[in-house]
Design a protein around this motif. Structure first.
Motif: not given
Length: 113
Positions: A102-103, A108-113
């Motif tokens: 889930x992380x 992805x929703x936070x724009x973290x690759x």
């Protein structure tokens, strides 16, 4: 996006179950549980595990993997209508619901690759 859930039902076998002979247990499984599990096989992957030889309080657990929580709920409601819950043959000690990785979705929703 389809949400996939893993659900652990932590169980403790009760004296009424343990007093049954192995053939009686097998008959209950084939007569009640297997048909019920088959009814939801298209939406719920159901796996049964023995843990009594590794854990003192949890003798068994069921792992259910699903993306359809309504079918999961219906499965549990129907299971509650059997001796599994009502005698009870097993006491449900806990239910743990989780989402695999889930992380990664959060990242992805936070724009973290």
């Amino acid at each position: 996006m389809m949400e996939n859930y893993s659900i652990l039902l932590l169980l403790d076998a009760q004296p009424d179950w343990l007093a049954k002979s192995r053939p009686e247990r097998a008959d209950f499984y084939h007569s009640y549980l297997q048909p019920l599990f088959h009814q939801y096989a298209s939406t719920c992957r159901i796996r049964l595990f023995d843990s009594e030889f590794f854990h003192a309080r949890i003798s068994d657990f069921i792992l259910i993997e699903t993306s359809n929580l309504a079918d999961y709920q219906d499965l549990i409601e129907q299971l509650r209508d059997t001796a599994f819950y009502s005698v009870p043959y097993f006491a449900v000690r806990d239910i743990i619901v989780a989402k695999e990785n889930a992380f990664l979705e959060y990242n992805a929703r936070q724009g973290i690759a």
